[in-house]
Design a protein around this motif. Structure first.
Motif, PDB file in Angstrom:
ATOM      1  N   GLN A  66       0.640  -1.266   0.067  1.00  0.00           N
ATOM      2  CA  GLN A  66       0.020   0.099  -0.014  1.00  0.00           C
ATOM      3  C   GLN A  66       0.664   1.121  -0.078  1.00  0.00           C
ATOM      4  O   GLN A  66       1.921   0.991   0.300  1.00  0.00           O
ATOM      5  N   ILE A  68       1.208   5.704   0.957  1.00  0.00           N
ATOM      6  CA  ILE A  68       0.470   6.873   1.558  1.00  0.00           C
ATOM      7  C   ILE A  68       0.677   7.953   0.251  1.00  0.00           C
ATOM      8  O   ILE A  68       1.439   8.068  -0.652  1.00  0.00           O
ATOM      9  N   GLU A  91     -13.996   7.744   5.925  1.00  0.00           N
ATOM     10  CA  GLU A  91     -13.046   7.818   5.011  1.00  0.00           C
ATOM     11  C   GLU A  91     -12.826   6.181   4.841  1.00  0.00           C
ATOM     12  O   GLU A  91     -12.794   5.463   5.659  1.00  0.00           O
ATOM     13  N   GLY A  95      -5.071   3.360   5.581  1.00  0.00           N
ATOM     14  CA  GLY A  95      -3.854   3.421   5.106  1.00  0.00           C
ATOM     15  C   GLY A  95      -2.604   3.772   6.260  1.00  0.00           C
ATOM     16  O   GLY A  95      -2.670   3.301   7.342  1.00  0.00           O
ATOM     17  N   VAL A 113     -11.967   3.424   7.579  1.00  0.00           N
ATOM     18  CA  VAL A 113     -12.322   2.015   7.448  1.00  0.00           C
ATOM     19  C   VAL A 113     -10.863   1.440   6.888  1.00  0.00           C
ATOM     20  O   VAL A 113     -10.652   2.033   5.714  1.00  0.00           O
ATOM     21  N   GLU A 114     -10.340   0.384   7.182  1.00  0.00           N
ATOM     22  CA  GLU A 114      -9.077  -0.137   6.508  1.00  0.00           C
ATOM     23  C   GLU A 114      -9.273  -1.697   6.605  1.00  0.00           C
ATOM     24  O   GLU A 114      -9.622  -2.232   7.662  1.00  0.00           O
ATOM     25  N   ILE A 116      -6.793  -3.877   5.953  1.00  0.00           N
ATOM     26  CA  ILE A 116      -5.523  -4.432   6.575  1.00  0.00           C
ATOM     27  C   ILE A 116      -5.320  -4.073   8.064  1.00  0.00           C
ATOM     28  O   ILE A 116      -5.160  -3.058   8.386  1.00  0.00           O
ATOM     29  N   LEU A 119      -2.034  -2.300   9.217  1.00  0.00           N
ATOM     30  CA  LEU A 119      -2.157  -0.824   8.853  1.00  0.00           C
ATOM     31  C   LEU A 119      -2.952   0.024   9.884  1.00  0.00           C
ATOM     32  O   LEU A 119      -2.596   1.034  10.239  1.00  0.00           O
ATOM     33  N   GLY A 140     -12.344  -3.487   8.333  1.00  0.00           N
ATOM     34  CA  GLY A 140     -13.492  -4.147   7.452  1.00  0.00           C
ATOM     35  C   GLY A 140     -13.202  -3.739   6.231  1.00  0.00           C
ATOM     36  O   GLY A 140     -12.448  -3.132   5.666  1.00  0.00           O
ATOM     37  N   ASP A 141     -14.265  -4.125   5.496  1.00  0.00           N
ATOM     38  CA  ASP A 141     -14.635  -4.311   4.184  1.00  0.00           C
ATOM     39  C   ASP A 141     -15.186  -2.871   3.638  1.00  0.00           C
ATOM     40  O   ASP A 141     -16.399  -2.692   3.904  1.00  0.00           O
ATOM     41  N   THR A 143     -15.770  -1.139   1.008  1.00  0.00           N
ATOM     42  CA  THR A 143     -16.831  -1.180   0.034  1.00  0.00           C
ATOM     43  C   THR A 143     -18.336  -1.231   0.492  1.00  0.00           C
ATOM     44  O   THR A 143     -19.195  -0.763  -0.186  1.00  0.00           O
ATOM     45  N   ALA A 159      -9.011   4.620  -2.404  1.00  0.00           N
ATOM     46  CA  ALA A 159      -8.419   3.423  -3.302  1.00  0.00           C
ATOM     47  C   ALA A 159      -9.504   3.467  -4.530  1.00  0.00           C
ATOM     48  O   ALA A 159     -10.692   3.954  -4.404  1.00  0.00           O
ATOM     49  N   VAL A 211      -4.137   2.828  -5.551  1.00  0.00           N
ATOM     50  CA  VAL A 211      -4.121   1.317  -5.255  1.00  0.00           C
ATOM     51  C   VAL A 211      -5.603   0.684  -5.227  1.00  0.00           C
ATOM     52  O   VAL A 211      -6.374   1.673  -5.318  1.00  0.00           O
ATOM     53  N   ARG A 212      -5.585  -0.561  -5.589  1.00  0.00           N
ATOM     54  CA  ARG A 212      -7.217  -1.037  -5.709  1.00  0.00           C
ATOM     55  C   ARG A 212      -7.856  -0.824  -4.329  1.00  0.00           C
ATOM     56  O   ARG A 212      -7.406  -1.095  -3.358  1.00  0.00           O
ATOM     57  N   VAL A 214     -10.095  -3.165  -2.782  1.00  0.00           N
ATOM     58  CA  VAL A 214     -10.432  -4.771  -2.845  1.00  0.00           C
ATOM     59  C   VAL A 214     -11.858  -4.990  -1.729  1.00  0.00           C
ATOM     60  O   VAL A 214     -11.752  -4.403  -0.490  1.00  0.00           O
ATOM     61  N   GLY A 215     -12.621  -5.557  -2.425  1.00  0.00           N
ATOM     62  CA  GLY A 215     -13.732  -5.932  -1.556  1.00  0.00           C
ATOM     63  C   GLY A 215     -14.997  -6.378  -2.265  1.00  0.00           C
ATOM     64  O   GLY A 215     -14.989  -6.369  -3.466  1.00  0.00           O
TER      65      GLY A 215
END
Ligand code: SAH
Length: 223
Positions: A66, A68, A91, A95, A113-114, A116, A119, A140-141, A143, A159, A211-212, A214-215
């Motif tokens: 990932q 910044i 947000e 990251g 929300v992140e 990973i 992170l 969490g996810d 998306t 992202a 970056v992508r 993902v979710g």
């Protein structure tokens, strides 16, 4: 230069130059955004070995694949949110926590929300050390948004994905603004969406590269 309590002297000149040249010089006008970016010590959010580059106008790796975001893009996205200080902001993509801190400088409450966990934990540490009490970090996810605390006055996705997740526009308050990079892997455009009851008014802006996302409502996992 506005007041700054934590950036050490050897980085102050670079920070001032970032504000003048990379932000004001490239058209960032919103004083709240400029003030927030003058206050937040970006060097605390980058890996130790990148500290000397903390105020170059570049994205930097933060581990686990990932990055910044580049300061100009952070400023542009913040400005596009048209914050007045009273908004609750969601947000997606904590990251490093740098963008989170910029938002927390300006507005009442930030939920971030992140996906990973490592992170999110690191960001929580830095944001805690800097004393941000109006931030809630969630693992969490993103998306799927964070329906528990919806609706949000502003939603910022840091992202990219081919489309804005439906869950996020559903969690946007009437009159609210969502900003997200939309497009494929190689090129995206920052898109701002304003919700007017059941209508979404879209404007398309500046090309960018993130970056992508993902979710479930973004890019598939492990692709
Ligand atoms: N705003 C960050 C930019 C981080 S890069 C900063 O200033 O440092 C984008 C982040 O989005 C990455 O940390 C990535 O793990 C995260 N991300 C990707 N998909 C996500 C999802 N579905 N939910 C939450 N976070 C996600």
């Amino acid at each position: 230069m506005l007041d700054d309590f934590s950036t050490p002297p050897d980085l102050l000149a670079a920070k001032q130059q970032m504000i003048q040249k990379d932000l004001r010089g490239r058209g960032i006008r919103d004083e709240w955004t400029l003030h927030a970016m003058a206050r937040v010590p970006r060097e605390r959010f980058v890996p130790v070995q990148s500290r000397s580059e903390a105020y170059a106008d570049n994205a930097l790796p933060i581990g686990l694949g990932q990055t910044i975001s580049q300061p100009y893009i952070v400023a542009l996205m913040t400005e596009m949110l048209q914050l007045t200080g009273a908004e609750r902001v969601l947000e997606i993509g904590t990251g490093s926590g740098y963008q989170t801190a910029v938002l927390a400088e300006i507005t009442r409450e930030v939920l971030s929300v992140e996906r990973i966990e490592a992170l999110s934990r690191r960001a929580a540490e830095v944001l805690g050390e800097l004393g941000y009490a109006n931030v809630t970090l969630i693992v969490g996810d993103g998306t799927l948004g964070y329906p528990q605390a919806a609706p949000y006055d502003r939603i910022l996705v840091t992202a990219g994905a081919p489309e804005i997740p439906r869950a996020l526009t559903d969690q946007l308050a009437d009159g609210g603004i969502l900003v997200m990079p939309v497009g494929d892997d190689d090129s995206q455009c920052l898109q701002a969406v304003r919700r007017r009851q059941d209508r979404l008014l879209k404007t398309r802006l500046t090309p960018c590269r993130f970056v992508r996302l993902v979710g479930e409502q973004g890019w598939p996992e492990g692709d």
